[in-house]
Enzyme design. Structure first.
Site, PDB file in Angstrom:
ATOM      1  N   HIS A 140      -7.722  -4.174  -2.312  1.00 15.03           N
ATOM      2  CA  HIS A 140      -6.611  -3.647  -1.529  1.00 15.03           C
ATOM      3  C   HIS A 140      -6.698  -4.230  -0.118  1.00 15.03           C
ATOM      4  O   HIS A 140      -7.169  -3.578   0.815  1.00 15.03           O
ATOM      5  CB  HIS A 140      -6.756  -2.121  -1.492  1.00 15.03           C
ATOM      6  CG  HIS A 140      -5.480  -1.363  -1.257  1.00 15.03           C
ATOM      7  ND1 HIS A 140      -4.481  -1.269  -2.192  1.00 15.03           N
ATOM      8  CD2 HIS A 140      -5.058  -0.636  -0.185  1.00 15.03           C
ATOM      9  CE1 HIS A 140      -3.510  -0.508  -1.721  1.00 15.03           C
ATOM     10  NE2 HIS A 140      -3.831  -0.119  -0.505  1.00 15.03           N
ATOM     11  N   SER A 141      -6.262  -5.480   0.033  1.00 15.21           N
ATOM     12  CA  SER A 141      -6.497  -6.170   1.304  1.00 15.21           C
ATOM     13  C   SER A 141      -5.462  -7.263   1.553  1.00 15.21           C
ATOM     14  O   SER A 141      -4.730  -7.688   0.656  1.00 15.21           O
ATOM     15  CB  SER A 141      -7.917  -6.738   1.335  1.00 15.21           C
ATOM     16  OG  SER A 141      -8.193  -7.490   0.177  1.00 15.21           O
ATOM     17  N   TRP A 142      -5.434  -7.715   2.806  1.00 16.93           N
ATOM     18  CA  TRP A 142      -4.335  -8.529   3.308  1.00 16.93           C
ATOM     19  C   TRP A 142      -4.202  -9.890   2.652  1.00 16.93           C
ATOM     20  O   TRP A 142      -3.086 -10.421   2.518  1.00 16.93           O
ATOM     21  CB  TRP A 142      -4.465  -8.700   4.817  1.00 16.93           C
ATOM     22  CG  TRP A 142      -4.043  -7.498   5.584  1.00 16.93           C
ATOM     23  CD1 TRP A 142      -4.853  -6.558   6.170  1.00 16.93           C
ATOM     24  CD2 TRP A 142      -2.704  -7.084   5.866  1.00 16.93           C
ATOM     25  NE1 TRP A 142      -4.102  -5.587   6.786  1.00 16.93           N
ATOM     26  CE2 TRP A 142      -2.775  -5.882   6.624  1.00 16.93           C
ATOM     27  CE3 TRP A 142      -1.448  -7.602   5.550  1.00 16.93           C
ATOM     28  CZ2 TRP A 142      -1.647  -5.208   7.071  1.00 16.93           C
ATOM     29  CZ3 TRP A 142      -0.318  -6.926   5.994  1.00 16.93           C
ATOM     30  CH2 TRP A 142      -0.429  -5.740   6.744  1.00 16.93           C
ATOM     31  N   GLU A 159      -7.510  -0.198  -5.048  1.00 18.14           N
ATOM     32  CA  GLU A 159      -6.676  -1.113  -5.830  1.00 18.14           C
ATOM     33  C   GLU A 159      -6.743  -0.784  -7.314  1.00 18.14           C
ATOM     34  O   GLU A 159      -5.741  -0.882  -8.035  1.00 18.14           O
ATOM     35  CB  GLU A 159      -7.092  -2.556  -5.587  1.00 18.14           C
ATOM     36  CG  GLU A 159      -6.093  -3.583  -6.091  1.00 18.14           C
ATOM     37  CD  GLU A 159      -4.777  -3.576  -5.328  1.00 18.14           C
ATOM     38  OE1 GLU A 159      -3.813  -4.200  -5.814  1.00 18.14           O
ATOM     39  OE2 GLU A 159      -4.698  -2.950  -4.247  1.00 18.14           O
ATOM     40  N   SER A 165       0.837  -1.194   0.000  1.00 16.35           N
ATOM     41  CA  SER A 165       0.000   0.000   0.000  1.00 16.35           C
ATOM     42  C   SER A 165       0.878   1.253   0.000  1.00 16.35           C
ATOM     43  O   SER A 165       1.670   1.441  -0.903  1.00 16.35           O
ATOM     44  CB  SER A 165      -0.959  -0.042   1.189  1.00 16.35           C
ATOM     45  OG  SER A 165      -1.934   0.974   1.106  1.00 16.35           O
TER      46      SER A 165
END
Length: 334
Positions: free
Chosen positions: A312-314, A280, A164
């Site tokens: 946009h994530s883990w 994202e 990020s």
């Protein structure tokens, strides 16, 4: 021109919405804590340039009898606050259990872009409960490595990766210290900081933390902003192995209620789909611009991974860590 204006609008809408909906947590996306390994060591290292102690986590290799290299693994926009860190949100402790490497993660630097700021920032001082002095390039490239090397008896070989906000930072850090890192991984970063879309994004991200981005690289029409732009300065990126990745923002395999990080939480899923999807998509645009530029320069040291789906994530960043590791390991000699 129409596309550029539309993308600027996307940046503004999604970051502003992030501020209203979820405060500090958006750009690292929702997630649920995983178990933390006992090999994690919490330390603090004093930064002369910032005039304060910087907390860090060090994930040690299982075998500490022989020197190991170091991977500096940076968190996202909130610097690891509220457990939004690699050791909790991903399987990093388990993944590195059989790998002979030290993994060092600063637990600070929220909204700072891990760069040297021209002036202290009162807003970030308040939100970070510190003196507002941010000299992260100096700390990460000059002050910290000798301390890590001497304290943990490393090989002196280093790699760097981040997600990020830090996906932007790692490219800038590589330009600032081209001989320090053997390889670099950039996950879902926006590699543009010049006036226009990239600068708008940086300004809004810093504003989420209460900061004034002019305190970072100077006036918005000044030379400081393009000086840190990896697209503009692609020729200054070191010719070392790099793994640069982004998805499209279209929902992917980790964007479901059944995913363990969502755990049937409708609100978390909505945030991940709407906010994480939009951000994202924006990083995807930035990354395509960087790819066009480096391809034009015949920079075949970079592996781009444009994923057809993902937010946009883990979950996706965990995959990125796994996918980039063979390149990083080879560069470190492990």
């Amino acid at each position: 021109m129409i596309e550029t204006r539309a993308l600027r609008t996307v940046f503004r809408v999604f970051v502003a919405l992030a501020t209203a909906v979820c405060g500090l947590q958006l750009l690292t996306a929702p997630g649920h804590a995983q178990s933390v390994d006992s090999r994690l060591v919490d330390i603090s290292v004093y930064s002369p340039s910032m005039g304060r102690d910087i907390p860090l986590q060090v994930l040690r290799p299982a075998d500490t009898s022989t020197p190991a290299p170091t991977l500096y693994l940076l968190n996202g926009v909130d610097g690891g606050k509220d457990d939004a860190t690699w050791s909790v949100r991903t399987d990093a402790p388990k993944f590195f259990a059989d790998k002979h490497v030290n993994v060092v993660t600063p637990l600070g630097g929220a909204f700072s872009y891990y760069t040297d700021w021209e002036r202290p920032d009162p807003g970030l001082a308040k939100s970070g409960n510190n003196n507002g002095v941010n000299m992260w390039t100096t700390f990460l490239t000059e002050e910290l490595p000798p301390v890590i090397d001497s304290t943990f008896g490393t090989t002196g070989e280093n790699a760097l990766a981040g997600l990020s906000m830090a996906g932007t930072s790692v490219l800038d850090l590589a330009m600032a210290a081209p001989a320090l890192y053997n390889s670099v991984g950039s996950f879902s970063g926006c590699a543009m900081t010049s006036p226009g879309i990239g600068q708008d994004f940086v300004k809004l991200v810093v504003a989420v933390g209460g900061g004034n981005a002019e305190n970072m690289w100077g006036p918005y029409d000044g030379p400081g902003w393009p000086a840190h732009d990896p697209v503009v300065n692609a020729d200054k990126l070191p010719r070392i192995p790099m793994y640069i990745t982004t998805a499209t923002g279209i929902p992917g395999p980790y964007d479901t209620l059944a995913d363990p990080r969502i755990d049937n939480d409708v609100r978390d899923l909505a945030l991940q789909l709407v906010l994480g999807g939009g951000i994202e998509a924006a990083t995807h645009y930035c990354t395509t611009q960087l790819a066009d530029r480096t391809n034009a320069l015949d920079m075949n040291n970079i592996r781009y991974n444009f994923k057809p789906a993902g937010t946009h994530s883990w979950g996706y960043w965990e995959d990125d860590l796994h996918d980039s590791w063979p390149m990083i390991a080879a560069s470190l000699g492990v």
